[in-house]
Design a protein around this motif. Structure first.
Motif, PDB file in Angstrom:
ATOM      1  N   ARG A 172       0.835  -1.216   0.000  1.00 39.71           N
ATOM      2  CA  ARG A 172       0.000   0.000   0.000  1.00 39.71           C
ATOM      3  C   ARG A 172       0.863   1.257   0.000  1.00 39.71           C
ATOM      4  O   ARG A 172       0.583   2.221  -0.722  1.00 39.71           O
ATOM      5  N   MET A 173       1.943   1.220   0.788  1.00 42.87           N
ATOM      6  CA  MET A 173       2.770   2.430   0.887  1.00 42.87           C
ATOM      7  C   MET A 173       3.420   2.776  -0.446  1.00 42.87           C
ATOM      8  O   MET A 173       3.566   3.940  -0.797  1.00 42.87           O
ATOM      9  N   SER A 174       3.797   1.748  -1.210  1.00 48.45           N
ATOM     10  CA  SER A 174       4.410   1.997  -2.525  1.00 48.45           C
ATOM     11  C   SER A 174       3.437   2.704  -3.451  1.00 48.45           C
ATOM     12  O   SER A 174       3.838   3.558  -4.249  1.00 48.45           O
ATOM     13  N   ARG A 175       2.164   2.355  -3.320  1.00 58.38           N
ATOM     14  CA  ARG A 175       1.152   3.036  -4.147  1.00 58.38           C
ATOM     15  C   ARG A 175       0.944   4.465  -3.658  1.00 58.38           C
ATOM     16  O   ARG A 175       0.832   5.393  -4.452  1.00 58.38           O
ATOM     17  N   ASP A 176       0.868   4.603  -2.315  1.00 60.71           N
ATOM     18  CA  ASP A 176       0.538   5.920  -1.751  1.00 60.71           C
ATOM     19  C   ASP A 176       1.597   6.977  -2.079  1.00 60.71           C
ATOM     20  O   ASP A 176       1.258   8.116  -2.399  1.00 60.71           O
ATOM     21  N   VAL A 177       2.866   6.592  -1.992  1.00 63.04           N
ATOM     22  CA  VAL A 177       3.907   7.619  -2.180  1.00 63.04           C
ATOM     23  C   VAL A 177       3.978   8.107  -3.634  1.00 63.04           C
ATOM     24  O   VAL A 177       4.554   9.154  -3.899  1.00 63.04           O
ATOM     25  N   ARG A 178       3.342   7.368  -4.550  1.00 65.95           N
ATOM     26  CA  ARG A 178       3.419   7.794  -5.961  1.00 65.95           C
ATOM     27  C   ARG A 178       2.731   9.146  -6.182  1.00 65.95           C
ATOM     28  O   ARG A 178       3.033   9.872  -7.139  1.00 65.95           O
ATOM     29  N   ALA A 179       1.789   9.482  -5.281  1.00 66.98           N
ATOM     30  CA  ALA A 179       1.088  10.771  -5.447  1.00 66.98           C
ATOM     31  C   ALA A 179       1.979  11.956  -5.097  1.00 66.98           C
ATOM     32  O   ALA A 179       1.752  13.077  -5.563  1.00 66.98           O
ATOM     33  N   LEU A 180       3.008  11.711  -4.275  1.00 69.34           N
ATOM     34  CA  LEU A 180       3.753  12.841  -3.707  1.00 69.34           C
ATOM     35  C   LEU A 180       4.462  13.730  -4.735  1.00 69.34           C
ATOM     36  O   LEU A 180       4.467  14.948  -4.580  1.00 69.34           O
ATOM     37  N   PRO A 181       5.069  13.171  -5.777  1.00 75.23           N
ATOM     38  CA  PRO A 181       5.709  14.078  -6.752  1.00 75.23           C
ATOM     39  C   PRO A 181       4.707  14.834  -7.635  1.00 75.23           C
ATOM     40  O   PRO A 181       5.095  15.647  -8.462  1.00 75.23           O
ATOM     41  N   ILE A 182       3.398  14.544  -7.454  1.00 72.93           N
ATOM     42  CA  ILE A 182       2.372  15.195  -8.287  1.00 72.93           C
ATOM     43  C   ILE A 182       1.621  16.273  -7.497  1.00 72.93           C
ATOM     44  O   ILE A 182       1.435  17.390  -7.984  1.00 72.93           O
ATOM     45  N   VAL A 183       1.181  15.935  -6.267  1.00 67.82           N
ATOM     46  CA  VAL A 183       0.316  16.867  -5.522  1.00 67.82           C
ATOM     47  C   VAL A 183       1.097  18.078  -4.978  1.00 67.82           C
ATOM     48  O   VAL A 183       2.310  18.007  -4.814  1.00 67.82           O
TER      49      VAL A 183
END
Ligand SMILES: Cc1cc2nc3c(=O)[nH]c(=O)nc-3n(C[C@H](O)[C@H](O)[C@H](O)COP(=O)(O)OP(=O)(O)OC[C@H]3O[C@@H](n4cnc5c(N)ncnc54)[C@H](O)[C@@H]3O)c2cc1C
Length: 383
Positions: free
Chosen positions: A355-366
């Motif tokens: 789950r964490m691998s999926r969640d952190v993918r948003a960080l360079p976008i938001v």
């Protein structure tokens, strides 16, 4: 690590109580909420009861009247529970939207909305992004036209965090189509029961699944002109003034998640064996872990100095842009390598690294993408 000068005994007590709260009220329910794609409103009220929401607001608006640093230590505990869905919604509510209202709302608006933001009865969303514009916010098309004593709003917003649960939206809309792009934008508060307001789809995301992210639709939506924040045409500059605080929260989110993923992986590689030895003892893997430990530690050092400068009131906008892109990209490198070290188990939902691998993918976008952060830094370099 050098001791933070601003971290008092009271901060530690606050942090310890948040840690216990997360262990009792959040950790046992994460999987269920991820499956249901929603964090129940009840949790917001429990957070409010404990004084965790907007503690920096003055007592007259229901807050504890303490420094913003209490929010920083609280955020750290939220992210440490490995539940970034909650951290995302809270960041929008307490660290971005509520400060806009407290700094730029009329006295009536503040008295009406802020006490609920503290108690958890009221959830805030921030409506900036539209289907046709995100990074280039000055291109937004949602309009707010004066009619009698109201604004009549038409347009659509997308990717809005807390979009399903929210009671009020801080909406960015164009109030003057003739003004230069940046100067024609204003911020208007829209209650979820305003005529002409509706929620569109609840968006199905790659990660942050318990975070309710939605489209918002405004069709001849009417709100009184008193719901304006600041003055007409100030919307863009208001949105820009709070960016350091918002991005600092993202820096913290990226860092703490990277730290947690590394800790979990270190535990795993010390027990999992292959070819008669622990997988962490293969030099290829131990070097990879050594590299990650170096990046995470350097990230922590950078972040701590950034917070100290921010707390001291310095202008940290360029450094925050540096931290935002580097820490969020670093968290993604760490996520990739840590999942790889978990082998097939890393790809299974029962392991939090999945789950964490999926969640952190948003960080360079938001909160401004990596590319926009580099643009800010390049501009400061005179390029
Ligand atoms: C989980 C999540 C939660 C969100 N929550 C909210 C919210 O609560 N409220 C809200 O208003 N918005 C929210 N957003 C939207 C977010 O702020 C935008 O997605 C972000 O600003 C990027 O905008 P965009 O998606 O339109 O991408 P675009 O602006 O279309 O960009 C696409 C790509 O082009 C790149 N790009 C754009 N301009 C340049 C340039 N000048 N140079 C080089 N590259 C460039 C971008 O970096 C990106 O890689 C959320 C998004 C996500 C994923």
């Amino acid at each position: 690590m050098k001791q933070k000068e601003w971290l008092t005994q009271e901060h530690r007590i606050f942090q310890e109580s948040a840690k216990r709260f997360m262990a009792k009220e959040v950790l046992p329910h994460i999987e269920q909420w991820e499956q249901e794609r929603l964090i129940p409103r009840e949790l917001w009220r429990k957070l409010g009861d404990q004084g965790y929401l907007c503690p920096w607001l003055p007592e007259e608006y229901g807050g504890l009247g303490v420094e913003y640093t209490y929010s920083i230590v609280f955020q750290e505990e939220v992210v440490r529970t490995t539940f970034y869905s909650l951290a995302t919604g809270l960041r929008v509510h307490a660290d971005i939207a509520a400060p806009y209202i407290s700094r730029h709302g009329s006295e009536e608006i503040k008295r009406r909305i802020l006490p609920g933001c503290v108690s958890g009865e009221t959830i805030l969303a921030l409506g900036m992004t539209e289907p046709d514009c995100g990074s280039d916010l000055a291109a937004l098309r949602t309009s707010a036209v004066k009619d009698g004593g109201d604004y009549v709003i038409n347009g659509q917003k997308t990717f809005i965090s807390n979009g399903i649960n929210c009671d009020w939206v801080v909406l960015a809309a164009r109030t003057d189509p003739k003004a230069p792009r940046h100067r024609g934008i204003s911020l208007v508060m829209v209650p979820s029961d305003a005529p002409g307001f509706s929620r569109g789809r609840r968006l199905d995301k790659m990660g942050l699944r318990a975070q309710d992210t939605a489209e918002l639709i405004f069709e001849d939506c009417r709100v009184p002109q008193e719901y304006l924040l600041g003055k007409e045409g100030q919307g863009f500059s208001i949105m820009m003034e709070n960016l350091s605080q918002e991005r600092l929260a993202i820096c913290l989110g990226a860092l703490v998640q990277a730290e947690r993923m590394l800790e979990m992986t270190l535990d795993y590689v010390k027990t999992r064996t292959a070819f008669g030895q622990t997988i962490g003892s293969f030099q290829a893997n131990s070097f990879k872990l050594a590299e990650m430990a170096t990046e995470v530690t350097m990230g922590r050092t950078f972040y701590e100095s950034l917070v100290d400068s921010f707390v001291a009131g310095e202008d940290v906008s360029t450094q925050v842009a540096m931290g935002k892109w580097w820490l969020s990209e670093m968290a993604n490198r760490v996520a990739y390598a840590c999942l790889q070290l978990h082998g097939g188990y890393g790809y299974m939902e029962e392991y939090p690294i999945c789950r964490m691998s999926r969640d952190v993918r948003a960080l360079p976008i938001v909160g401004g993408s990596t590319e926009i952060m580099k643009q800010i830094i390049a501009k400061r370099l005179g390029l």
